[in-house]
Design a protein around this motif. Structure first.
Motif, mmCIF file in Angstrom:
data_model
loop_
_atom_site.group_PDB
_atom_site.id
_atom_site.type_symbol
_atom_site.label_atom_id
_atom_site.label_comp_id
_atom_site.label_asym_id
_atom_site.label_seq_id
_atom_site.Cartn_x
_atom_site.Cartn_y
_atom_site.Cartn_z
ATOM 1 N N THR A 27 0.856 -1.185 0.000
ATOM 2 C CA THR A 27 0.000 0.000 0.000
ATOM 3 C C THR A 27 0.892 1.235 0.000
ATOM 4 O OG1 THR A 27 -0.153 0.015 2.423
ATOM 5 C CG2 THR A 27 -1.906 -1.114 1.215
ATOM 6 N N GLU A 35 -5.439 4.740 6.302
ATOM 7 C CA GLU A 35 -6.683 3.950 6.327
ATOM 8 C C GLU A 35 -6.379 2.505 6.717
ATOM 9 O OE1 GLU A 35 -10.070 4.554 5.034
ATOM 10 O OE2 GLU A 35 -9.874 6.297 3.730
ATOM 11 N N VAL A 36 -5.294 1.970 6.169
ATOM 12 C CA VAL A 36 -4.913 0.594 6.489
ATOM 13 C C VAL A 36 -4.523 0.473 7.959
ATOM 14 C CG1 VAL A 36 -3.230 -1.226 6.025
ATOM 15 C CG2 VAL A 36 -4.208 0.062 4.122
ATOM 16 N N SER A 39 -7.449 0.056 10.101
ATOM 17 C CA SER A 39 -8.307 -1.081 9.779
ATOM 18 C C SER A 39 -7.832 -2.345 10.501
ATOM 19 C CB SER A 39 -8.305 -1.320 8.264
ATOM 20 O OG SER A 39 -7.078 -1.905 7.851
ATOM 21 N N ILE A 41 -6.537 -4.813 8.898
ATOM 22 C CA ILE A 41 -5.440 -5.375 8.112
ATOM 23 C C ILE A 41 -4.122 -5.226 8.867
ATOM 24 C CG2 ILE A 41 -4.102 -5.105 5.976
ATOM 25 C CD1 ILE A 41 -6.725 -4.263 4.619
ATOM 26 N N CYS A 90 1.861 -5.156 3.775
ATOM 27 C CA CYS A 90 0.757 -5.638 4.610
ATOM 28 C C CYS A 90 0.545 -7.137 4.442
ATOM 29 C CB CYS A 90 -0.532 -4.906 4.239
ATOM 30 S SG CYS A 90 -0.404 -3.117 4.290
ATOM 31 N N THR A 156 -10.413 -1.459 2.445
ATOM 32 C CA THR A 156 -10.364 -1.846 3.855
ATOM 33 C C THR A 156 -11.763 -2.042 4.437
ATOM 34 O OG1 THR A 156 -10.354 0.448 4.652
ATOM 35 C CG2 THR A 156 -8.218 -0.557 4.179
#
Length: 260
Positions: A27, A35-36, A39, A41, A90, A156
């Motif tokens: 990412t 955002e990740v 989340s 993730i 990730c 996500t």
């Protein structure tokens, strides 16, 4: 610092076979990485400039490992033409389970090949509150870097499930959800009485919906052109068509609620 071996790994994640081998995906971009980090993730490694780390201490702790890097190092590792201040490796998540009783209007993508289209459709699903996106196994990989970028972080929140249409149709039978699809000779979407619950099939950019899937669609739809000229676009981009369809189903649903 981003070492030579790590640089090689980051570059390799542009290809699906290496994403599967490493069980990782990439990412990039400040907004998407944040955002990740917010989340579920798992962020295995975050490479970021000192300023980015300092300004986002609240979220940085969600990464398993944080590696301070220079802008020049990030630019060298990046797959983007205009890199920003960070990138992250990730953990590739497992495929979500089928929802037992899905409701609302759902989308099934039949062989969508362009990763930019898939990413834009994921973003559209997020906008319209569609939590699950169903895709044929030959649709573009949801963790392709171009999909990630086009989704702008929506990946996500939207669960993308790759499943053969036959298997999905059997699963949805108990919910009695009607199957709609987009066809050049379908009925005008603006004049149809659209239901609250439906599965809408969108076909491949070139060939449309394959015959074996089309045979199971009871309600063909068409987005009519308003251009009276004989010379005009033959069809809409599939991501644009998805947005129009989602908007029309949502509009009809909203209008019915207001009338009741």
């Amino acid at each position: 610092m981003i070492g030579k071996n790590k640089l090689k790994l980051i570059k390799s994640l542009a290809q699906k076979k290496y994403r599967l081998k490493e069980q990782s995906f990439l990412t990039e971009g400040d907004k998407i990485v944040l955002e990740v980090l917010e989340s579920e993730i798992k962020v295995k490694e975050l490479f970021a400039t000192p300023d980015f780390i300092s300004e986002n201490k609240k979220f940085i702790s969600n990464a398993a490992q944080v590696i301070e890097s220079t802008s020049a190092e990030i630019k060298k590792a990046s797959l983007l033409q205009q890199p920003q201040n960070c990138l992250a490796i990730c953990q590739l998540p497992s495929q979500p389970q089928l929802p037992p009783n899905p409701e609302g209007f759902l989308l099934f993508l039949d062989g969508i090949q362009d990763p930019g289209n898939l990413g834009t459709i994921i973003r559209t699903c997020d906008w319209f509150g569609i939590k699950y996106l169903f895709c044929s196994p030959d649709t573009a990989d949801a963790f392709n870097p171009k999909v990630i970028q086009a989704s702008m972080g929506s990946f996500t929140r939207v669960k993308t499930i790759f499943i053969p249409f036959d298997e999905l149709s059997v699963h949805l039978q108990k919910s009695q959800i009607p199957f709609y699809g987009t066809f050049l000779d379908g009925k005008n979407i603006y004049t149809e009485n659209l239901p609250d619950n439906a599965l809408i099939v969108l076909g491949n950019e070139g060939r449309g919906i394959r015959n074996e899937v089309a045979d199971k669609i009871s309600f063909p739809l068409n987005i009519p052109s308003f251009n009276p000229s004989e010379k005009k676009a033959e069809s809409l981009n599939v991501a644009v068509a998805a947005a129009i369809i989602c908007n029309e189903f949502a509009r009809k649903k909203f209008a019915i609620r207001n009338e009741s």
